[in-house]
Motif scaffolding. Structure first.
Motif, short mmCIF file in Angstrom:
data_model
loop_
_atom_site.label_atom_id
_atom_site.label_comp_id
_atom_site.label_asym_id
_atom_site.label_seq_id
_atom_site.Cartn_x
_atom_site.Cartn_y
_atom_site.Cartn_z
N ARG A 100 30.31 -55.61 17.39
CA ARG A 100 30.28 -55.70 19.19
C ARG A 100 30.10 -56.02 20.14
O ARG A 100 29.49 -55.65 20.92
CB ARG A 100 29.67 -54.17 19.11
CG ARG A 100 29.58 -52.81 18.36
CD ARG A 100 28.30 -52.29 17.77
NE ARG A 100 28.47 -51.18 19.17
CZ ARG A 100 28.68 -50.13 18.95
NH1 ARG A 100 30.07 -49.80 18.07
NH2 ARG A 100 29.87 -48.61 20.09
N PHE A 101 31.15 -57.06 20.08
CA PHE A 101 31.53 -58.57 21.08
C PHE A 101 31.68 -57.68 22.50
O PHE A 101 30.75 -58.42 23.36
CB PHE A 101 31.57 -59.48 20.18
CG PHE A 101 33.34 -58.80 20.57
CD1 PHE A 101 34.37 -59.04 21.67
CD2 PHE A 101 34.21 -58.03 19.61
CE1 PHE A 101 35.63 -58.98 21.52
CE2 PHE A 101 35.49 -57.89 19.17
CZ PHE A 101 36.06 -58.03 20.38
N TRP A 102 31.77 -56.23 22.29
CA TRP A 102 32.85 -56.02 23.70
C TRP A 102 31.44 -55.70 24.20
O TRP A 102 31.36 -55.08 25.57
CB TRP A 102 33.90 -54.95 23.22
CG TRP A 102 33.27 -53.97 22.82
CD1 TRP A 102 33.08 -52.94 23.24
CD2 TRP A 102 33.41 -53.60 21.37
NE1 TRP A 102 32.57 -52.14 21.53
CE2 TRP A 102 33.26 -52.66 20.64
CE3 TRP A 102 34.12 -54.61 20.70
CZ2 TRP A 102 33.10 -52.15 19.63
CZ3 TRP A 102 34.45 -54.22 19.56
CH2 TRP A 102 33.85 -53.43 18.68
N GLU A 103 30.07 -55.15 23.54
CA GLU A 103 28.98 -54.86 24.17
C GLU A 103 28.12 -56.02 25.24
O GLU A 103 27.20 -55.83 25.44
CB GLU A 103 28.28 -53.73 23.88
CG GLU A 103 28.81 -52.68 22.94
CD GLU A 103 28.29 -52.07 22.52
OE1 GLU A 103 27.03 -52.28 21.45
OE2 GLU A 103 28.53 -50.62 21.71
N PRO A 109 36.26 -61.02 33.93
CA PRO A 109 35.06 -60.04 33.21
C PRO A 109 35.14 -59.81 32.14
O PRO A 109 35.89 -59.21 31.69
CB PRO A 109 35.05 -59.37 34.71
CG PRO A 109 36.05 -58.65 35.67
CD PRO A 109 37.00 -60.23 34.55
N SER A 110 32.69 -59.61 32.11
CA SER A 110 33.12 -58.49 30.71
C SER A 110 33.31 -57.32 30.64
O SER A 110 33.41 -56.79 29.57
CB SER A 110 32.25 -59.17 29.72
OG SER A 110 31.17 -58.76 30.64
N SER A 111 33.89 -56.66 32.29
CA SER A 111 33.48 -55.13 32.20
C SER A 111 35.11 -54.88 31.73
O SER A 111 35.53 -53.94 32.36
CB SER A 111 33.19 -55.25 33.87
OG SER A 111 33.71 -56.19 34.18
N ALA A 112 35.95 -56.35 31.86
CA ALA A 112 37.75 -56.07 31.89
C ALA A 112 37.33 -55.56 30.25
O ALA A 112 38.59 -54.65 30.42
CB ALA A 112 38.25 -56.97 32.08
N CYS A 117 41.44 -55.55 29.36
CA CYS A 117 41.44 -56.19 28.00
C CYS A 117 40.66 -55.38 26.88
O CYS A 117 39.80 -55.64 26.66
CB CYS A 117 40.13 -57.92 28.48
SG CYS A 117 40.13 -58.50 26.86
N PRO A 118 41.79 -54.52 26.71
CA PRO A 118 41.70 -53.93 25.40
C PRO A 118 41.64 -55.12 24.72
O PRO A 118 42.34 -55.93 24.36
CB PRO A 118 43.10 -53.37 25.46
CG PRO A 118 43.63 -53.12 27.05
CD PRO A 118 43.39 -54.27 27.82
N GLU A 153 28.35 -67.82 21.61
CA GLU A 153 28.41 -67.00 20.52
C GLU A 153 28.21 -65.21 21.35
O GLU A 153 27.66 -65.11 22.81
CB GLU A 153 26.41 -66.51 20.14
CG GLU A 153 27.10 -65.85 18.79
CD GLU A 153 24.95 -65.16 18.45
OE1 GLU A 153 24.36 -65.78 18.58
OE2 GLU A 153 25.30 -64.82 17.26
N GLY A 154 29.47 -64.81 21.23
CA GLY A 154 30.14 -63.64 21.93
C GLY A 154 30.95 -63.76 22.86
O GLY A 154 31.37 -62.59 23.21
N ASP A 155 31.74 -65.45 22.97
CA ASP A 155 32.26 -65.80 23.95
C ASP A 155 33.51 -65.04 23.47
O ASP A 155 33.31 -65.33 22.22
CB ASP A 155 32.56 -67.09 24.41
CG ASP A 155 31.62 -66.99 25.57
OD1 ASP A 155 30.47 -66.24 26.02
OD2 ASP A 155 31.53 -68.22 25.82
N LEU A 156 34.62 -64.36 23.75
CA LEU A 156 36.04 -64.27 23.06
C LEU A 156 36.92 -64.81 24.12
O LEU A 156 36.91 -65.16 25.67
CB LEU A 156 36.54 -62.77 23.46
CG LEU A 156 37.89 -61.89 22.91
CD1 LEU A 156 37.70 -62.17 21.15
CD2 LEU A 156 38.39 -60.90 23.51
#
Ligand SMILES: CC(=O)CC(=O)C(=O)O
Ligand SMILES: [Mg+2]
Length: 228
Positions: free
Chosen positions: A9-12, A45-48, A126-127, A181-184
């Motif tokens: 659940r990387f988006w979290e 931003p990760s909120s994307a 970022c869907p 870890e968790g970066d995309l």
């Protein structure tokens, strides 16, 4: 806290979204851009992040919202100045991603020499699909990625056509800043980018691996910003 959530659940996680641009020659050509000698990249931003079930919101200031379908590479282990031949050890898996782009805003930013944040970093830009563990993809440079709008095929690309390979990108970026870890990493779009309107439905996938659907809705100008 990032570490308390599963990587699937990387988006979290609230980590970096690093986007590579002009990584497919035919897309650079359709945009009238020169081929890059070194990777071009920018951040969202990760909120994307947006997941299936929630819409892609066209920003109120955008008149030309474009889809860009891209392979996402999820970092599973901290990568700092890693050599190319060790880079894949830092990959946890993959996801299909869209780099939604306010193309008219981007053109204005380019002309004015401004950063692309307004064009590329808005909420829902970022869907992402479900996480695909790396064991399910023996060779990430042999994938067909595709995108349809209202059932019509718009983009079809093969990840073998990337200018800079995934190990090269990880190594290059990790020499500039540490990947956590968790970066995309979004690896760039193949050709065929184009406009979407409110109420359009975007469907995209990695052939035989994963697919996803999103609806586009129109965003409204916040009252508090009117006249600013
Ligand atoms: C011209 C662009 O918007 C660069 C980009 O994002 C890409 O995928 O290429
Ligand atoms: Mg892109």
């Amino acid at each position: 806290m990032a570490g308390s959530k599963p990587l699937s659940r990387f988006w979290e996680w609230g980590r970096n979204i690093v986007c590579v641009g002009r990584n497919y020659a035919e897309h650079a050509k359709e945009m009238g851009s020169a081929l890059p000698a070194e990777p071009l990249f920018f951040l969202k931003p990760s909120s994307a992040y947006v997941r299936e079930g929630s819409p892609i919101v066209r920003p109120y200031y955008c008149r030309n919202l474009h889809h860009e379908v891209e392979l996402g590479v999820l970092i599973g282990r901290r990568a700092q100045a890693v050599p190319q031949d060790a880079a894949m050890e830092h990959v946890a898996g993959y996801a299909l991603c869209l780099d939604m782009t306010a193309r008219d805003t981007q053109e204005q930013c380019k002309k004015k020499g401004l950063p692309w944040t307004l064009a590329k970093g808005f909420g829902s830009s970022c869907p992402v699909s479900d996480f695909v563990p790396k064991e399910k993809i023996p060779d990430p440079h042999k994938l067909q990625i595709w995108l349809k709008v209202n059932g019509k095929l718009r983009q079809e690309g093969d990840t073998s056509s990337m200018i800079f390979s995934i190990p090269y990108l990880i190594s290059y970026i990790s020499h500039i800043f540490t990947l956590e870890e968790g970066d995309l990493i979004l690896t760039g779009s193949p050709k065929g980018v184009g406009s979407v309107e409110a109420n359009d439905e975007i469907e995209a996938g990695i052939r035989d691996v994963v697919s996803m659907r999103f609806k586009v809705v129109q965003g409204t100008e916040p009252r508090s910003l009117k006249g600013v």
